[in-house]
Design a protein around this motif. Structure first.
Motif, short mmCIF file in Angstrom:
data_model
loop_
_atom_site.label_atom_id
_atom_site.label_comp_id
_atom_site.label_asym_id
_atom_site.label_seq_id
_atom_site.Cartn_x
_atom_site.Cartn_y
_atom_site.Cartn_z
N ALA A 159 6.27 19.69 8.84
CA ALA A 159 5.68 20.52 7.79
C ALA A 159 6.66 21.65 7.45
O ALA A 159 7.31 22.21 8.33
N ARG A 160 6.73 21.97 6.19
CA ARG A 160 7.58 23.08 5.74
C ARG A 160 6.69 24.12 5.08
O ARG A 160 6.12 23.86 4.03
N LEU A 161 6.61 25.26 5.71
CA LEU A 161 5.76 26.32 5.20
C LEU A 161 6.60 27.26 4.32
O LEU A 161 7.77 27.51 4.61
N THR A 162 6.01 27.79 3.29
CA THR A 162 6.74 28.61 2.34
C THR A 162 7.25 29.91 2.96
O THR A 162 8.42 30.24 2.85
N ARG A 163 6.37 30.64 3.64
CA ARG A 163 6.77 31.94 4.19
C ARG A 163 7.46 31.84 5.54
O ARG A 163 8.23 32.71 5.91
N THR A 164 7.18 30.80 6.29
CA THR A 164 7.80 30.61 7.61
C THR A 164 8.25 29.16 7.74
O THR A 164 7.64 28.37 8.45
N PRO A 165 9.34 28.79 7.04
CA PRO A 165 9.71 27.38 6.98
C PRO A 165 10.18 26.78 8.30
O PRO A 165 9.99 25.60 8.53
N GLY A 166 10.78 27.55 9.17
CA GLY A 166 11.27 27.02 10.43
C GLY A 166 12.42 26.05 10.22
O GLY A 166 12.73 25.66 9.10
N SER A 167 13.05 25.68 11.32
CA SER A 167 14.15 24.72 11.26
C SER A 167 14.49 24.26 12.68
O SER A 167 14.10 24.90 13.64
N VAL A 168 15.21 23.16 12.74
CA VAL A 168 15.72 22.68 14.02
C VAL A 168 17.19 23.06 14.05
O VAL A 168 17.97 22.63 13.20
N ALA A 217 15.97 11.95 1.90
CA ALA A 217 15.90 12.84 0.73
C ALA A 217 15.23 14.16 1.08
O ALA A 217 15.59 15.20 0.54
N TRP A 218 14.25 14.12 1.99
CA TRP A 218 13.57 15.35 2.42
C TRP A 218 14.37 16.11 3.48
O TRP A 218 13.96 17.14 3.96
N GLU A 219 15.54 15.54 3.86
CA GLU A 219 16.38 16.12 4.90
C GLU A 219 15.59 16.33 6.18
O GLU A 219 15.71 17.33 6.87
N PHE A 220 14.75 15.31 6.50
CA PHE A 220 13.92 15.38 7.70
C PHE A 220 14.77 15.25 8.95
O PHE A 220 14.51 15.88 9.96
N TYR A 221 15.81 14.42 8.91
CA TYR A 221 16.68 14.23 10.06
C TYR A 221 17.85 15.20 10.00
O TYR A 221 18.55 15.28 9.00
N MET A 238 0.82 -1.20 0.00
CA MET A 238 0.00 0.00 0.00
C MET A 238 0.86 1.27 0.00
O MET A 238 0.58 2.21 -0.72
N ALA A 239 1.92 1.26 0.82
CA ALA A 239 2.78 2.44 0.89
C ALA A 239 3.41 2.74 -0.46
O ALA A 239 3.50 3.90 -0.86
N GLU A 240 3.81 1.69 -1.17
CA GLU A 240 4.43 1.90 -2.47
C GLU A 240 3.46 2.54 -3.46
O GLU A 240 3.84 3.38 -4.27
N ILE A 241 2.19 2.14 -3.40
CA ILE A 241 1.17 2.72 -4.29
C ILE A 241 1.00 4.20 -3.98
O ILE A 241 0.98 5.05 -4.88
N LEU A 242 0.90 4.53 -2.69
CA LEU A 242 0.75 5.94 -2.30
C LEU A 242 1.98 6.74 -2.72
O LEU A 242 1.86 7.83 -3.28
N ASN A 274 2.17 7.70 -6.22
CA ASN A 274 1.25 8.77 -6.59
C ASN A 274 1.57 10.09 -5.89
O ASN A 274 0.73 10.98 -5.79
N GLY A 275 2.80 10.18 -5.36
CA GLY A 275 3.26 11.43 -4.76
C GLY A 275 2.81 11.68 -3.33
O GLY A 275 2.95 12.78 -2.82
N VAL A 276 2.27 10.67 -2.67
CA VAL A 276 1.83 10.82 -1.28
C VAL A 276 2.91 10.24 -0.37
O VAL A 276 3.25 9.06 -0.49
N PRO A 277 3.48 11.07 0.53
CA PRO A 277 4.48 10.54 1.45
C PRO A 277 3.83 9.51 2.37
O PRO A 277 2.94 9.85 3.15
N ALA A 278 4.22 8.26 2.28
CA ALA A 278 3.63 7.20 3.09
C ALA A 278 4.67 6.12 3.35
O ALA A 278 5.55 5.89 2.52
N TYR A 279 4.53 5.48 4.50
CA TYR A 279 5.43 4.40 4.86
C TYR A 279 4.81 3.61 5.99
O TYR A 279 4.10 4.19 6.82
#
Length: 97
Positions: A52-61, A30-34, A1-5, A8-13
């Motif tokens: 979540a990454r917002l366009t105007r206020t992306p934030g960071s750790v 790849a998303w540089e989440f860590y 199921m995750a592979e199908i999502l 289709n461009g849906v982040p799933a795992y």
């Protein structure tokens, strides 16, 4: 199921523990989440980023979790205005670490 999502461009795992995600999930890398951070007690480790990454206020750790009491003096001085003498007395009475 995750592979199908994913196809289709849906982040799933499938649900995994954190170590499995860090070590095996290429999409999160790849998303540089860590984000690698250096903690004074734990050393360098990968910290979860923002979901979540917002366009105007992306934030960071930018910093790792603080150690117990790491910012106590700074916060007590700047917010409620407790001076150094009073903080010393609170520490002597085991109110503060």
């Amino acid at each position: 199921m995750a592979e199908i999502l994913q196809g289709n461009g849906v982040p799933a795992y499938p649900v995994r523990d954190g170590r499995t995600l860090v070590g095996h999930y290429a999409a999160l890398r790849a998303w540089e989440f860590y984000v690698p951070l250096v903690h004074p007690a734990a050393g360098t480790f990968l910290h979860e980023g923002l979901p979540a990454r917002l366009t105007r206020t992306p934030g960071s750790v930018r910093t790792p979790a603080p150690r117990l009491g790491e910012h106590t003096t700074e916060l007590l001085t700047s917010l409620p205005g407790i001076d150094e003498t009073e903080q010393t007395a609170l520490r002597a009475n085991s109110v503060l670490e």
